[in-house]
Write an enzyme that holds these catalytic residues in place. Structure first.
Site, mmCIF file in Angstrom:
data_model
loop_
_atom_site.group_PDB
_atom_site.id
_atom_site.type_symbol
_atom_site.label_atom_id
_atom_site.label_comp_id
_atom_site.label_asym_id
_atom_site.label_seq_id
_atom_site.Cartn_x
_atom_site.Cartn_y
_atom_site.Cartn_z
ATOM 1 C CE LYS A 52 1.619 -6.983 1.034
ATOM 2 N NZ LYS A 52 2.503 -5.833 1.153
ATOM 3 C CD GLN A 96 2.851 -2.672 2.761
ATOM 4 O OE1 GLN A 96 2.997 -3.883 2.667
ATOM 5 N NE2 GLN A 96 2.271 -1.968 1.815
ATOM 6 C CG ASP A 119 8.286 -6.471 -1.452
ATOM 7 O OD1 ASP A 119 7.235 -6.753 -2.048
ATOM 8 O OD2 ASP A 119 8.336 -5.751 -0.439
#
Ligand code: GUN
Length: 292
Positions: A52, A96, A119
């Site tokens: 990422k 995460q 997200d």
């Protein structure tokens, strides 16, 4: 034989388009920034977080990495989230998952400013997606929809079956397909006669995390099959092999188009994360969101 949907190539093109948009935003004094928070040392998470950060920088954006020890407490993580919420250089925040067991993931995800929730996991964004608002949409289903729309220009009236009901993939995927006027079924572990349900689908999205569960004779001839599963199965050499939720060789004989694993949906997820970071940054600054 089905056409193979090249998610890897599609994602690479998407990243090029995003990099061009980011370059144009620099002229408006905006460099989108993405903060990624990793708690602990889960090896798969470390690989994702590294990718990422690398792809964020390659697209011309700022990457802020925060690595915290596995012993981090919930209060400490919430304090970091509050700091990132308040930081104007940070347009997107991703924590995460999975988190260590002493931390409640729902408490952390709901502490993220919904405007920075790249997200799309915050209840506000889930609610906006369900009610047709300007949500930030979860990256994996967004990537799946892009691959589907690249094949089928008008999805209205198509029968779509989403196999799996997670908050991260199944439910938002169903909402996106409903938004395209598909007739959507969400199937799961308690669904009766799953093969028959699958066979009715013009579009089949499998996101259950069960290796090669969907067999070739579950697929309607000519259907589009999107395989979100990434499962490692044992091999005699001990290295293991990645397979999806769909028995690829069997399904590819029947489907009209199918995503491989790896190289299908996987690479789309991070590309969509970059896209969401651009969208979030533009909305925060009142700049029109560039089209993809
Ligand atoms: N862990 C595995 N996939 C994801 C994802 O898409 N977002 C976050 N935050 N964590 C993950």
């Amino acid at each position: 034989m089905a056409e193979i949907i090249d998610g890897k190539g599609f994602a690479a093109n998407l990243r090029v388009a995003i990099a061009q948009q980011v370059a144009a935003l620099k002229g408006q004094n905006l460099i989108p920034g993405l903060a990624v928070v990793l708690v602990g040392e889960d090896p798969a998470s470390q690989v994702y977080v590294r990718s990422k950060a690398k792809q964020t920088v390659e697209a011309g954006m700022r990457s802020f990495e925060h690595k915290l020890p596995a012993t981090t407490g919930q209060a400490e993580l919430l304090a970091l989230v509050a700091k990132l919420n308040a930081d104007p250089a940070v347009n997107g925040i991703l924590v995460q998952l999975p988190l260590p067991k002493q931390i409640d993931p729902a408490a952390v995800l709901d502490a993220i400013d919904p405007a920075k929730d790249v997200d799309g996991f915050h209840v506000i964004n889930a609610g906006k997606l369900a009610t047709g608002g300007d949500a930030l949409v979860p990256c994996t289903p967004l990537g799946c929809l892009m691959l589907i729309k690249d094949r089928v220009k008008d999805l209205a009236g198509k029968r779509a079956l989403v196999l799996g009901r997670s908050n991260i993939v199944g439910k938002p995927m169903a909402m996106l397909l409903l938004g395209e006027s598909c007739t959507v079924t969400i199937a799961h572990s308690r669904t009766k006669d799953l093969p028959a349900e699958c066979r009715r689908a013009d579009i089949l999205v499998a996101a259950v995390g069960k290796p090669e569960m969907v067999r070739g004779d579950w697929v309607q001839p000519g259907a589009i099959v999107i395989d979100v599963g990434i499962n490692r199965v044992p091999t005699p050499d001990g290295k293991g092999r990645l397979v999806g939720d769909v028995a690829y060789e069997e399904a590819a004989k029947v489907a009209g188009a199918i995503t491989p694993v790896p190289g299908g949906v996987g690479p789309m997820t991070i590309a969509c994360l970059l896209r969401n970071t651009v969208v979030a940054a533009c909305r925060q600054r009142g700049i029109a969101v560039p089209k993809i």
